[in-house]
Write a protein that holds these residues in place. Structure first.
Motif, PDB file in Angstrom:
ATOM      1  N   SER A   1       0.770  -1.091   0.170  1.00  0.00           N
ATOM      2  CA  SER A   1       0.168  -0.080   0.107  1.00  0.00           C
ATOM      3  C   SER A   1       0.971   1.401  -0.025  1.00  0.00           C
ATOM      4  N   ALA A   2       0.281   2.552  -0.497  1.00  0.00           N
ATOM      5  CA  ALA A   2       0.919   3.574  -0.558  1.00  0.00           C
ATOM      6  C   ALA A   2       0.026   4.678  -0.226  1.00  0.00           C
ATOM      7  N   LYS A   3       0.203   5.827   0.057  1.00  0.00           N
ATOM      8  CA  LYS A   3      -0.482   6.906   0.332  1.00  0.00           C
ATOM      9  C   LYS A   3      -0.421   7.876  -0.847  1.00  0.00           C
ATOM     10  N   ALA A   4      -1.692   8.486  -1.083  1.00  0.00           N
ATOM     11  CA  ALA A   4      -1.641   9.302  -2.284  1.00  0.00           C
ATOM     12  C   ALA A   4      -1.121  10.761  -2.077  1.00  0.00           C
ATOM     13  N   SER A   5      -0.668  11.140  -0.675  1.00  0.00           N
ATOM     14  CA  SER A   5      -0.181  12.534  -0.279  1.00  0.00           C
ATOM     15  C   SER A   5       0.846  12.738  -1.575  1.00  0.00           C
ATOM     16  N   GLU A   6       0.733  14.091  -1.589  1.00  0.00           N
ATOM     17  CA  GLU A   6       1.797  14.766  -2.664  1.00  0.00           C
ATOM     18  C   GLU A   6       3.391  14.507  -2.222  1.00  0.00           C
ATOM     19  N   ASP A   7       4.145  14.371  -3.284  1.00  0.00           N
ATOM     20  CA  ASP A   7       5.710  14.381  -3.040  1.00  0.00           C
ATOM     21  C   ASP A   7       5.823  13.444  -1.968  1.00  0.00           C
ATOM     22  N   THR A   8       5.406  12.407  -1.752  1.00  0.00           N
ATOM     23  CA  THR A   8       5.676  11.160  -0.714  1.00  0.00           C
ATOM     24  C   THR A   8       6.347  10.033  -1.676  1.00  0.00           C
ATOM     25  N   GLN A   9       7.549   9.564  -1.345  1.00  0.00           N
ATOM     26  CA  GLN A   9       7.872   8.490  -2.249  1.00  0.00           C
ATOM     27  C   GLN A   9       8.191   7.346  -1.203  1.00  0.00           C
ATOM     28  N   HIS A  10       7.736   6.166  -1.697  1.00  0.00           N
ATOM     29  CA  HIS A  10       7.461   4.964  -0.841  1.00  0.00           C
ATOM     30  C   HIS A  10       8.717   3.929  -1.243  1.00  0.00           C
ATOM     31  N   LYS A  11       9.488   3.449  -0.224  1.00  0.00           N
ATOM     32  CA  LYS A  11      10.435   2.470  -0.667  1.00  0.00           C
ATOM     33  C   LYS A  11      10.275   1.298  -0.210  1.00  0.00           C
TER      34      LYS A  11
END
Length: 126
Positions: free
Chosen positions: A40-50
């Motif tokens: 899962s990932a959040k749709a918040s702006e400028d957030t990179q998921h690693k």
């Protein structure tokens, strides 16, 4: 003369049998695997998921993105004490995105002895 001819025919038969068996053994040593992870990932702006996909670097070969996600601002592999997939959804995107990562492994030559395909299904929530 007859014994020599029979011996030659037996010798050629043994060589041909040995060649076909070694090819079959090589095919048996090759491995192929597929795996799917749902993350899962959040749709918040400028957030990179690693996401860590490998703990160590392979000595030969390595992972490459073979199918890119449709809704990514950032989609790349990074090496940092392991191998990581980094994803950032496009602004405003929510839903499911998918990336395919293929790792070809050789034993030091040009022949691929293992192929692993990892599919990441990325569920992007607000």
């Amino acid at each position: 003369m007859k014994k020599t001819l029979i011996f030659c025919m037996l010798y050629i038969g043994i060589i041909l049998t040995g060649c076909s068996n070694s090819e079959d053994e090589n095919d048996m040593k090759k491995t192929y695997s597929e795996d799917t992870w749902e993350i899962s990932a959040k749709a918040s702006e400028d957030t990179q998921h690693k996401y860590q996909i490998m703990e160590n670097y392979p000595t030969e070969g390595g992972p490459v993105i073979t199918k890119k996600p449709n809704n990514a601002k950032v989609s790349e592999l990074r090496r940092d004490a392991g191998i990581y997939y980094v994803y950032e959804p496009e602004t405003g995107f929510t839903g499911t995105d998918e990336v395919e990562i293929t790792t070809n492994i050789s034993a030091g030559g040009s022949e691929i002895v293992a192929k692993n395909i990892l599919t990441l299904k990325i569920v992007v929530n607000e």
